[in-house]
Write an enzyme that holds these catalytic residues in place. Structure first.
Site, mmCIF file in Angstrom:
data_model
loop_
_atom_site.group_PDB
_atom_site.id
_atom_site.type_symbol
_atom_site.label_atom_id
_atom_site.label_comp_id
_atom_site.label_asym_id
_atom_site.label_seq_id
_atom_site.Cartn_x
_atom_site.Cartn_y
_atom_site.Cartn_z
ATOM 1 N N THR A 1 -41.103 16.473 -0.335
ATOM 2 C CA THR A 1 -40.545 15.313 -1.047
ATOM 3 C C THR A 1 -41.515 14.133 -0.995
ATOM 4 O O THR A 1 -41.200 13.059 -1.495
ATOM 5 C CB THR A 1 -39.190 14.864 -0.427
ATOM 6 O OG1 THR A 1 -39.410 14.478 0.942
ATOM 7 C CG2 THR A 1 -38.155 15.966 -0.474
ATOM 8 N N LEU B 1 -29.176 2.952 -3.859
ATOM 9 C CA LEU B 1 -28.661 1.940 -4.798
ATOM 10 C C LEU B 1 -29.767 1.118 -5.471
ATOM 11 O O LEU B 1 -29.804 1.014 -6.701
ATOM 12 C CB LEU B 1 -27.714 1.003 -4.019
ATOM 13 C CG LEU B 1 -27.160 -0.151 -4.836
ATOM 14 C CD1 LEU B 1 -25.900 0.266 -5.562
ATOM 15 C CD2 LEU B 1 -26.858 -1.370 -3.969
ATOM 16 N N TYR C 1 -41.649 8.006 1.978
ATOM 17 C CA TYR C 1 -41.420 6.569 1.734
ATOM 18 C C TYR C 1 -41.638 5.737 3.013
ATOM 19 O O TYR C 1 -42.574 4.942 3.108
ATOM 20 C CB TYR C 1 -40.003 6.422 1.172
ATOM 21 C CG TYR C 1 -39.465 5.024 1.068
ATOM 22 C CD1 TYR C 1 -40.228 3.987 0.538
ATOM 23 C CD2 TYR C 1 -38.151 4.739 1.481
ATOM 24 C CE1 TYR C 1 -39.706 2.703 0.424
ATOM 25 C CE2 TYR C 1 -37.626 3.474 1.374
ATOM 26 C CZ TYR C 1 -38.404 2.462 0.854
ATOM 27 O OH TYR C 1 -37.878 1.200 0.758
ATOM 28 N N PHE D 1 -30.332 1.808 8.972
ATOM 29 C CA PHE D 1 -29.245 1.670 8.007
ATOM 30 C C PHE D 1 -29.870 1.914 6.626
ATOM 31 O O PHE D 1 -30.475 2.958 6.451
ATOM 32 C CB PHE D 1 -28.501 0.345 8.264
ATOM 33 C CG PHE D 1 -27.529 0.518 9.422
ATOM 34 C CD1 PHE D 1 -28.001 0.865 10.696
ATOM 35 C CD2 PHE D 1 -26.162 0.431 9.243
ATOM 36 C CE1 PHE D 1 -27.129 1.114 11.760
ATOM 37 C CE2 PHE D 1 -25.276 0.664 10.300
ATOM 38 C CZ PHE D 1 -25.757 1.006 11.551
ATOM 39 N N TYR E 1 -25.926 16.501 6.772
ATOM 40 C CA TYR E 1 -27.130 15.699 7.040
ATOM 41 C C TYR E 1 -26.960 14.946 8.365
ATOM 42 O O TYR E 1 -27.822 15.013 9.248
ATOM 43 C CB TYR E 1 -27.372 14.722 5.882
ATOM 44 C CG TYR E 1 -28.370 13.631 6.196
ATOM 45 C CD1 TYR E 1 -29.693 13.937 6.509
ATOM 46 C CD2 TYR E 1 -27.984 12.274 6.196
ATOM 47 C CE1 TYR E 1 -30.608 12.928 6.816
ATOM 48 C CE2 TYR E 1 -28.892 11.272 6.494
ATOM 49 C CZ TYR E 1 -30.199 11.596 6.801
ATOM 50 O OH TYR E 1 -31.096 10.597 7.105
HETATM 51 N N1 LIG Z 1 -34.479 6.152 3.319
HETATM 52 C C1 LIG Z 1 -33.460 5.739 4.079
HETATM 53 O O1 LIG Z 1 -32.700 4.803 3.722
HETATM 54 C C2 LIG Z 1 -33.213 6.385 5.432
HETATM 55 C C3 LIG Z 1 -32.129 5.941 6.204
HETATM 56 C C4 LIG Z 1 -31.911 6.520 7.450
HETATM 57 C C5 LIG Z 1 -32.759 7.512 7.920
HETATM 58 N N2 LIG Z 1 -33.785 7.941 7.137
HETATM 59 C C6 LIG Z 1 -34.667 9.006 7.675
HETATM 60 O O2 LIG Z 1 -35.998 8.533 7.628
HETATM 61 C C7 LIG Z 1 -36.905 9.612 7.394
HETATM 62 C C8 LIG Z 1 -37.797 9.272 6.231
HETATM 63 O O3 LIG Z 1 -36.995 8.991 5.082
HETATM 64 P P1 LIG Z 1 -37.688 8.740 3.671
HETATM 65 O O4 LIG Z 1 -36.695 8.035 2.816
HETATM 66 O O5 LIG Z 1 -39.035 8.180 3.875
HETATM 67 O O6 LIG Z 1 -37.795 10.251 3.168
HETATM 68 P P2 LIG Z 1 -38.948 10.967 2.297
HETATM 69 O O7 LIG Z 1 -38.293 12.172 1.690
HETATM 70 O O8 LIG Z 1 -39.601 9.988 1.382
HETATM 71 O O9 LIG Z 1 -39.987 11.421 3.413
HETATM 72 C C9 LIG Z 1 -39.842 12.573 4.193
HETATM 73 C C10 LIG Z 1 -41.207 13.226 4.290
HETATM 74 O O10 LIG Z 1 -41.121 14.379 5.142
HETATM 75 C C11 LIG Z 1 -41.788 15.484 4.528
HETATM 76 N N3 LIG Z 1 -41.143 16.693 5.065
HETATM 77 C C12 LIG Z 1 -39.828 17.047 4.982
HETATM 78 N N4 LIG Z 1 -39.605 18.205 5.641
HETATM 79 C C13 LIG Z 1 -40.806 18.596 6.156
HETATM 80 C C14 LIG Z 1 -41.219 19.695 6.958
HETATM 81 N N5 LIG Z 1 -40.359 20.634 7.355
HETATM 82 N N6 LIG Z 1 -42.524 19.775 7.310
HETATM 83 C C15 LIG Z 1 -43.415 18.825 6.928
HETATM 84 N N7 LIG Z 1 -43.070 17.760 6.178
HETATM 85 C C16 LIG Z 1 -41.780 17.636 5.800
HETATM 86 C C17 LIG Z 1 -41.614 15.273 3.036
HETATM 87 O O11 LIG Z 1 -42.585 15.919 2.247
HETATM 88 C C18 LIG Z 1 -41.714 13.742 2.943
HETATM 89 O O12 LIG Z 1 -43.058 13.313 2.749
HETATM 90 C C19 LIG Z 1 -36.054 10.853 7.185
HETATM 91 O O13 LIG Z 1 -35.999 11.559 8.410
HETATM 92 C C20 LIG Z 1 -34.674 10.279 6.845
HETATM 93 O O14 LIG Z 1 -33.640 11.143 7.229
HETATM 94 C C21 LIG Z 1 -34.032 7.408 5.905
#
Ligand SMILES: NC(=O)c1ccc[n+]([C@@H]2O[C@H](COP(=O)([O-])OP(=O)(O)OC[C@H]3O[C@@H](n4cnc5c(N)ncnc54)[C@H](O)[C@@H]3O)[C@@H](O)[C@H]2O)c1
Length: 325
Positions: free
Chosen positions: A35, A187, A11, A168, A140
């Site tokens: 994912t 949400l 995302y 956030f 996490y």
């Molecule tokens: N979405 C939120 O509100 C939010 C808030 C705080 C932090 N984050 C952090 O931001 C980052 C991105 O979040 P997102 O919502 O886009 O998540 P997402 O799940 O949409 O994206 C994560 C991507 O990483 C890839 N991935 C996961 N593990 C992997 C691995 N071992 N090797 C290669 N690829 C791998 C997945 O296939 C996916 O494309 C994450 O690290 C998450 O912890 C997200």
């Protein structure tokens, strides 16, 4: 710059990769699609499909060094991390150590890392500044804090310039890319999906919190604003060392305010049932964002609730089954 984006099919990573391409950087993506979605990868960008834990894969990807790495790849479902913590330690911490090993031996000089408000746990005071106590309350959050510490140690030892951006609540959609998680736990997508499909349920968890309308307050930040902060952090990251910065608006919105905005934006009646509080949900989580404003010159430009919801609604309305339809 020549930039590797891990998790760039996800995302936030895909929206950021698209912005970096717009800015004429040479971008490559490493993602195992666990994912993420191949459809989210911007046109013309090389996707190295494979996991961070795969040493041979990393050797191939780093055969030619990068100027910078932006590291999004991680698992991020809090509930799943409680049920299966080792899955999170293996993927998030194990994967990051493998990546840092390549970076530390000449793979890149700049590193921007997706951290999270979850590193603060349940803080005593809001808005939350970067110097607040780091006390995550779930696996996490523990893995994200461990990744920050590994990064800080590696920066100290190698002269890497490392920036941890603590997001956030990411929300909204941009450039035909939006949230498509399974399961979806956030949400806004849950709320909007419940308006599009009878099979999708949505409830408010608790309306008796010590907030003006009794529902929890969170700090929602538009995914495009997050992407802009990454681009600014990459340009800023010249000095060796480790820096952490919050990315939020500094202005929280309650669940009830989001519901009211959703009915304004969609023109639909939104009246979800109220269920009891969930354990471990703090009443109010809002970022102090002065550091990112001051150091990066960043400010949120599209994170007012109506823009957030309008962009998210456009994505969900036009992609009712996510990237697959
Ligand atoms: N979405 C939120 O509100 C939010 C808030 C705080 C932090 N984050 C952090 O931001 C980052 C991105 O979040 P997102 O919502 O886009 O998540 P997402 O799940 O949409 O994206 C994560 C991507 O990483 C890839 N991935 C996961 N593990 C992997 C691995 N071992 N090797 C290669 N690829 C791998 C997945 O296939 C996916 O494309 C994450 O690290 C998450 O912890 C997200």
């Amino acid at each position: 710059m020549r930039i590797l984006v891990t998790g760039g099919a996800g995302y936030i990573g895909s929206v950021t990769a698209a912005l970096l391409v717009e800015q004429d950087h040479e971008v490559e993506i490493l993602d195992d699609l666990s994912t993420g979605h191949g459809e989210a990868v911007p046109d013309g960008v090389i996707l190295h499909e494979g996991a961070l834990q795969d040493d041979d894969h990393l050797d191939r990807v780093f055969a030619q060094p990068f100027d910078a790495v932006v590291h999004f790849a991680a698992f991020s479902l809090v509930g799943e991390s409680v049920r299966d913590p080792l899955k999170y330690w293996r993927n998030n911490v194990g994967g990051t150590l493998n990546l840092l090993q390549r970076v530390a031996t000449g793979g890149a000089r700049r590193f921007v890392f997706s951290s999270t408000a979850a590193v603060y746990g349940e803080p005593d005071a809001v808005p939350i500044g970067e110097d607040a106590q780091l006390a995550p309350v779930n696996p996490y959050g523990h893995t994200k804090l461990a990744m920050e510490r590994a990064l800080a140690d590696a920066a100290e030892a190698t002269g890497l310039s490392a920036v941890a951006l603590r997001y956030f609540n990411a929300a909204g959609a941009w450039g035909g890319r939006g949230e498509d998680h399974d399961p979806e736990t956030h949400l806004i997508p849950r709320l909007l999906r419940s308006l599009l499909s009878e099979g999708e349920t949505f409830a408010v968890f608790g309306d008796d919190y010590p907030t003006p309308d009794g529902t929890c307050i969170r700090d929602y930040i538009h995914v495009r604003d997050l992407a802009e902060a990454h681009a600014l952090a990459l340009a800023w990251a010249e000095q060796p060392g480790f820096h952490a910065m919050n990315l939020g608006t500094g202005d929280g919105h309650s669940v009830q305010e989001i519901i009211t905005a959703a009915s304004r934006v969609t023109g639909l009646t939104v009246a979800p049932p109220v269920q009891p509080r969930r354990p471990g949900d703090p009443a109010r989580l809002v970022a102090a964002n002065d550091r990112a404003r001051r150091l990066l010159g960043w400010s949120p430009r599209r994170s007012d609730v109506d823009s957030l919801l309008a962009d998210a609604w456009e994505w969900h309305r036009t992609h009712p089954a996510g990237y697959s339809g």
